[in-house]
Design a protein around this motif. Sequence first.
Motif, PDB file in Angstrom:
ATOM      1  N   ILE A 126      -0.819   3.126   6.316  1.00  0.00           N
ATOM      2  CA  ILE A 126       0.148   3.975   5.635  1.00  0.00           C
ATOM      3  C   ILE A 126       0.319   5.245   6.456  1.00  0.00           C
ATOM      4  O   ILE A 126      -0.663   5.889   6.836  1.00  0.00           O
ATOM      5  CB  ILE A 126      -0.309   4.345   4.216  1.00  0.00           C
ATOM      6  N   GLY A 174       6.435  -3.198  -7.042  1.00  0.00           N
ATOM      7  CA  GLY A 174       5.251  -3.689  -6.342  1.00  0.00           C
ATOM      8  C   GLY A 174       4.797  -2.751  -5.249  1.00  0.00           C
ATOM      9  O   GLY A 174       3.597  -2.511  -5.072  1.00  0.00           O
ATOM     10  N   GLU A 175       5.758  -2.202  -4.513  1.00  0.00           N
ATOM     11  CA  GLU A 175       5.417  -1.273  -3.434  1.00  0.00           C
ATOM     12  C   GLU A 175       4.776  -0.008  -3.982  1.00  0.00           C
ATOM     13  O   GLU A 175       3.798   0.502  -3.428  1.00  0.00           O
ATOM     14  CB  GLU A 175       6.675  -0.918  -2.643  1.00  0.00           C
ATOM     15  N   GLN A 176       5.328   0.510  -5.083  1.00  0.00           N
ATOM     16  CA  GLN A 176       4.775   1.726  -5.683  1.00  0.00           C
ATOM     17  C   GLN A 176       3.370   1.485  -6.224  1.00  0.00           C
ATOM     18  O   GLN A 176       2.484   2.332  -6.073  1.00  0.00           O
ATOM     19  CB  GLN A 176       5.699   2.227  -6.795  1.00  0.00           C
ATOM     20  N   GLN A 210       1.241  -0.722  -5.161  1.00  0.00           N
ATOM     21  CA  GLN A 210       0.336  -0.881  -4.022  1.00  0.00           C
ATOM     22  C   GLN A 210       0.006   0.476  -3.401  1.00  0.00           C
ATOM     23  O   GLN A 210      -1.155   0.744  -3.048  1.00  0.00           O
ATOM     24  CB  GLN A 210       0.971  -1.796  -2.975  1.00  0.00           C
ATOM     25  N   LEU A 211       1.018   1.349  -3.285  1.00  0.00           N
ATOM     26  CA  LEU A 211       0.784   2.673  -2.722  1.00  0.00           C
ATOM     27  C   LEU A 211      -0.149   3.491  -3.604  1.00  0.00           C
ATOM     28  O   LEU A 211      -1.076   4.145  -3.107  1.00  0.00           O
ATOM     29  CB  LEU A 211       2.112   3.401  -2.547  1.00  0.00           C
ATOM     30  N   VAL A 268      10.702  -5.338  -6.456  1.00  0.00           N
ATOM     31  CA  VAL A 268      10.122  -5.095  -5.130  1.00  0.00           C
ATOM     32  C   VAL A 268       9.614  -3.668  -5.033  1.00  0.00           C
ATOM     33  O   VAL A 268       8.488  -3.411  -4.584  1.00  0.00           O
ATOM     34  CB  VAL A 268      11.167  -5.374  -4.016  1.00  0.00           C
ATOM     35  N   ARG A 269      10.436  -2.735  -5.486  1.00  0.00           N
ATOM     36  CA  ARG A 269      10.035  -1.329  -5.467  1.00  0.00           C
ATOM     37  C   ARG A 269       8.822  -1.095  -6.366  1.00  0.00           C
ATOM     38  O   ARG A 269       7.915  -0.338  -6.027  1.00  0.00           O
ATOM     39  CB  ARG A 269      11.202  -0.453  -5.914  1.00  0.00           C
TER      40      ARG A 269
END
Length: 202
Positions: A200, A132-134, A136-137, A129-130
């Motif tokens: 964001i 994917g978030e990184q 995307q960011l 999950v982390r």
Amino acid sequence: MELLKGVSPLRYEVTLNDALTPLARTSLADADLVRLAVRDEHAFEELVRRHAASVHRLAASTVGPGAADDVVQEVFISVHRNLRGFRGEASFSTWLHRITLNACARALRTRATLTLDDSPELAAPHDPVRAGEQAQLRARLAAGLQSLPAEQREALTLREIAGLDYAEIAAVTGTELGTVKSRINRGRAALRAWLTRAGITP
């Protein structure tokens, strides 16, 4: 050093370099390494080791992570070819960043569009999950940077990613100090607005 008395400066430098251990080379200033690297591959390898990460960060932020490795390779090939012509009027890092920006500009000109999601770095496998978030960011930050005018993007990248100070950026880009500060301030404001619109919080 008594043994080297009467030796020509060129011969002295080569002899001194032969006596340097890898650890000793790491303590030399860039200017000393550049002089040695003209004739010694070990000194050149130390320059690469010392600066490759910052060149890669700058390239990745400009052309995308997927194309950054090719840019880094091109940069250090160019450095190796042109070391003899480096006169030291600017610092080696300033010269290196200028070469990197030129290589990035060539890479961008060869592509019709810039891929923003090339090969994102993966986080630890136990936290998908982390990861994917990184990813995307990073993609959104890259897109935000690409939305800026080229001059603002260049100045902001040199400041925030390469870590250069304002005077160094002015030297790399060949612009006035006040212009550099203005471009960075406008770039930050525009990037903040873009990220806010993208959902964001900067």
